[in-house]
Design a protein around this motif. Structure first.
Motif, PDB file in Angstrom:
ATOM      1  N   LEU A  34     -89.524 -44.251 -36.542  1.00  0.00           N
ATOM      2  CA  LEU A  34     -90.988 -44.195 -36.436  1.00  0.00           C
ATOM      3  C   LEU A  34     -91.435 -44.137 -34.979  1.00  0.00           C
ATOM      4  CD1 LEU A  34     -93.868 -44.418 -37.620  1.00  0.00           C
ATOM      5  CD2 LEU A  34     -93.612 -46.902 -37.409  1.00  0.00           C
ATOM      6  N   THR A  35     -90.950 -45.063 -34.156  1.00  0.00           N
ATOM      7  CA  THR A  35     -91.410 -45.101 -32.767  1.00  0.00           C
ATOM      8  C   THR A  35     -90.981 -43.857 -31.987  1.00  0.00           C
ATOM      9  OG1 THR A  35     -89.537 -46.505 -32.183  1.00  0.00           O
ATOM     10  CG2 THR A  35     -91.611 -47.608 -32.674  1.00  0.00           C
ATOM     11  N   ALA A  36     -89.806 -43.328 -32.286  1.00  0.00           N
ATOM     12  CA  ALA A  36     -89.372 -42.092 -31.620  1.00  0.00           C
ATOM     13  C   ALA A  36     -90.292 -40.937 -31.985  1.00  0.00           C
ATOM     14  CB  ALA A  36     -87.931 -41.772 -32.001  1.00  0.00           C
ATOM     15  N   ALA A  37     -90.731 -40.872 -33.243  1.00  0.00           N
ATOM     16  CA  ALA A  37     -91.641 -39.798 -33.659  1.00  0.00           C
ATOM     17  C   ALA A  37     -93.014 -39.959 -33.023  1.00  0.00           C
ATOM     18  CB  ALA A  37     -91.772 -39.791 -35.184  1.00  0.00           C
ATOM     19  N   LEU A  38     -93.439 -41.184 -32.798  1.00  0.00           N
ATOM     20  CA  LEU A  38     -94.785 -41.418 -32.257  1.00  0.00           C
ATOM     21  C   LEU A  38     -94.874 -41.229 -30.748  1.00  0.00           C
ATOM     22  CD1 LEU A  38     -95.841 -44.458 -34.415  1.00  0.00           C
ATOM     23  CD2 LEU A  38     -96.716 -42.118 -34.526  1.00  0.00           C
TER      24      LEU A  38
ATOM     25  N   LEU B  57     -99.051 -50.997 -33.590  1.00  0.00           N
ATOM     26  CA  LEU B  57     -98.198 -50.524 -32.506  1.00  0.00           C
ATOM     27  C   LEU B  57     -98.913 -50.782 -31.181  1.00  0.00           C
ATOM     28  CD1 LEU B  57     -97.650 -47.371 -34.501  1.00  0.00           C
ATOM     29  CD2 LEU B  57     -95.730 -48.750 -33.783  1.00  0.00           C
ATOM     30  N   SER B  58     -98.210 -51.394 -30.243  1.00  0.00           N
ATOM     31  CA  SER B  58     -98.769 -51.651 -28.915  1.00  0.00           C
ATOM     32  C   SER B  58     -98.318 -50.552 -27.968  1.00  0.00           C
ATOM     33  CB  SER B  58     -98.295 -53.004 -28.394  1.00  0.00           C
ATOM     34  OG  SER B  58     -98.697 -54.027 -29.267  1.00  0.00           O
ATOM     35  N   LEU B  59     -99.280 -50.060 -27.187  1.00  0.00           N
ATOM     36  CA  LEU B  59     -99.016 -49.030 -26.187  1.00  0.00           C
ATOM     37  C   LEU B  59     -99.564 -49.527 -24.860  1.00  0.00           C
ATOM     38  CD1 LEU B  59     -99.889 -47.530 -29.054  1.00  0.00           C
ATOM     39  CD2 LEU B  59     -99.438 -45.543 -27.679  1.00  0.00           C
TER      40      LEU B  59
ATOM     41  N   ASP C 179    -105.130 -45.365 -37.698  1.00  0.00           N
ATOM     42  CA  ASP C 179    -104.770 -44.233 -36.852  1.00  0.00           C
ATOM     43  C   ASP C 179    -103.747 -43.321 -37.515  1.00  0.00           C
ATOM     44  OD1 ASP C 179    -106.297 -44.947 -34.391  1.00  0.00           O
ATOM     45  OD2 ASP C 179    -105.072 -46.752 -34.569  1.00  0.00           O
ATOM     46  N   GLY C 180    -103.292 -43.698 -38.706  1.00  0.00           N
ATOM     47  CA  GLY C 180    -102.329 -42.882 -39.421  1.00  0.00           C
ATOM     48  C   GLY C 180    -101.733 -43.641 -40.590  1.00  0.00           C
TER      49      GLY C 180
ATOM     50  N   ARG D  85     -68.475 -40.970 -39.837  1.00  0.00           N
ATOM     51  CA  ARG D  85     -69.669 -40.724 -39.039  1.00  0.00           C
ATOM     52  C   ARG D  85     -70.910 -41.076 -39.846  1.00  0.00           C
ATOM     53  NH1 ARG D  85     -68.887 -34.731 -36.873  1.00  0.00           N
ATOM     54  NH2 ARG D  85     -66.637 -34.833 -36.905  1.00  0.00           N
ATOM     55  N   ARG D  86     -71.900 -41.581 -39.152  1.00  0.00           N
ATOM     56  CA  ARG D  86     -73.173 -41.881 -39.796  1.00  0.00           C
ATOM     57  C   ARG D  86     -73.971 -40.603 -39.954  1.00  0.00           C
ATOM     58  NH1 ARG D  86     -75.536 -47.391 -37.151  1.00  0.00           N
ATOM     59  NH2 ARG D  86     -73.868 -48.730 -37.887  1.00  0.00           N
ATOM     60  N   ALA D  87     -74.730 -40.551 -41.029  1.00  0.00           N
ATOM     61  CA  ALA D  87     -75.613 -39.405 -41.230  1.00  0.00           C
ATOM     62  C   ALA D  87     -76.703 -39.440 -40.160  1.00  0.00           C
ATOM     63  CB  ALA D  87     -76.242 -39.467 -42.619  1.00  0.00           C
ATOM     64  N   PRO D  88     -77.142 -38.269 -39.693  1.00  0.00           N
ATOM     65  CA  PRO D  88     -78.209 -38.268 -38.695  1.00  0.00           C
ATOM     66  C   PRO D  88     -79.473 -38.885 -39.272  1.00  0.00           C
ATOM     67  CG  PRO D  88     -77.791 -36.049 -39.510  1.00  0.00           C
ATOM     68  CD  PRO D  88     -76.755 -36.934 -40.099  1.00  0.00           C
ATOM     69  N   PRO D  89     -80.246 -39.583 -38.445  1.00  0.00           N
ATOM     70  CA  PRO D  89     -81.459 -40.207 -38.966  1.00  0.00           C
ATOM     71  C   PRO D  89     -82.440 -39.153 -39.481  1.00  0.00           C
ATOM     72  CG  PRO D  89     -81.377 -40.362 -36.576  1.00  0.00           C
ATOM     73  CD  PRO D  89     -80.084 -39.762 -37.023  1.00  0.00           C
ATOM     74  N   GLN D  90     -83.087 -39.496 -40.577  1.00  0.00           N
ATOM     75  CA  GLN D  90     -84.091 -38.591 -41.119  1.00  0.00           C
ATOM     76  C   GLN D  90     -85.382 -38.768 -40.337  1.00  0.00           C
ATOM     77  OE1 GLN D  90     -83.879 -40.010 -45.181  1.00  0.00           O
ATOM     78  NE2 GLN D  90     -82.771 -38.177 -45.762  1.00  0.00           N
ATOM     79  N   SER D  91     -86.232 -37.751 -40.371  1.00  0.00           N
ATOM     80  CA  SER D  91     -87.488 -37.845 -39.644  1.00  0.00           C
ATOM     81  C   SER D  91     -88.427 -38.827 -40.339  1.00  0.00           C
ATOM     82  CB  SER D  91     -88.140 -36.466 -39.545  1.00  0.00           C
ATOM     83  OG  SER D  91     -88.423 -35.982 -40.836  1.00  0.00           O
ATOM     84  N   ALA D  92     -89.353 -39.358 -39.579  1.00  0.00           N
ATOM     85  CA  ALA D  92     -90.323 -40.310 -40.123  1.00  0.00           C
ATOM     86  C   ALA D  92     -91.318 -39.577 -41.018  1.00  0.00           C
ATOM     87  CB  ALA D  92     -91.064 -40.995 -38.982  1.00  0.00           C
ATOM     88  N   ARG D  93     -91.634 -40.184 -42.152  1.00  0.00           N
ATOM     89  CA  ARG D  93     -92.655 -39.626 -43.049  1.00  0.00           C
ATOM     90  C   ARG D  93     -93.975 -40.220 -42.577  1.00  0.00           C
ATOM     91  NH1 ARG D  93     -89.663 -40.620 -48.797  1.00  0.00           N
ATOM     92  NH2 ARG D  93     -89.849 -42.757 -48.067  1.00  0.00           N
TER      93      ARG D  93
END
Length: 142
Positions: free
Chosen positions: A48-52, A99-101, A31-32, A12-20
């Motif tokens: 990164l994009t999931a955190a944003l 990042l485009s929104l 903007d950050g 199993r893959r390790a769960p992704p770590q949160s974005a710093r």
């Protein structure tokens, strides 16, 4: 011939770590700030994009400068959606990620992954944000 199975390792893959990440506005229209763990965009951008998303809404695209990223994918998958990834050597600052929104764009300073924890913490806090403080890619010209 006997076969030995090692059950102590996991496939199993390790769960992704949160974005710093720090989303405090900074000088220069930033903007950050983002401190990735590696230079692998296919691994780093989904986190990164999931955190944003919770802060800025849906991310539709990402633009980078190729100087710091050895492989630039055309897209990455984030929560079942596709985020387009592009690059530019003329319009994109090598130390930023754009990042485009749907309602505009956001610019984020990229703190190189090899930056020490103390220096990265200072940058994330907004102390000493200057391009000369960031290392240039080895063997490349700007």
């Amino acid at each position: 011939m006997p076969v030995t199975i090692d059950r102590t390792t996991s496939t199993r893959r390790a769960p992704p770590q949160s974005a710093r990440l720090s989303l405090s506005p900074a000088p220069g229209g930033l903007d950050g700030m983002w401190w990735p763990r590696s230079r692998a965009l296919t691994r780093e951008l989904p986190t990164l994009t999931a955190a944003l998303v919770e802060h800025w809404g849906r991310i539709t695209g990402v633009t980078v400068h190729p100087a710091y990223w050895p492989v630039i994918p055309h897209w990455v998958s984030v929560a079942g959606r596709t985020v387009q990834v592009g690059w530019s050597t003329e319009a994109q600052d090598p130390h930023r990620l754009t990042l485009s929104l749907p309602d505009g764009r956001r610019d984020v300073l990229v703190i190189p992954p090899e930056t020490g924890a103390e220096a990265a913490a200072q940058l994330m806090a907004g102390d000493g944000i200057k391009a000369p403080a960031l290392p240039s890619p080895a063997g490349r010209r700007r």
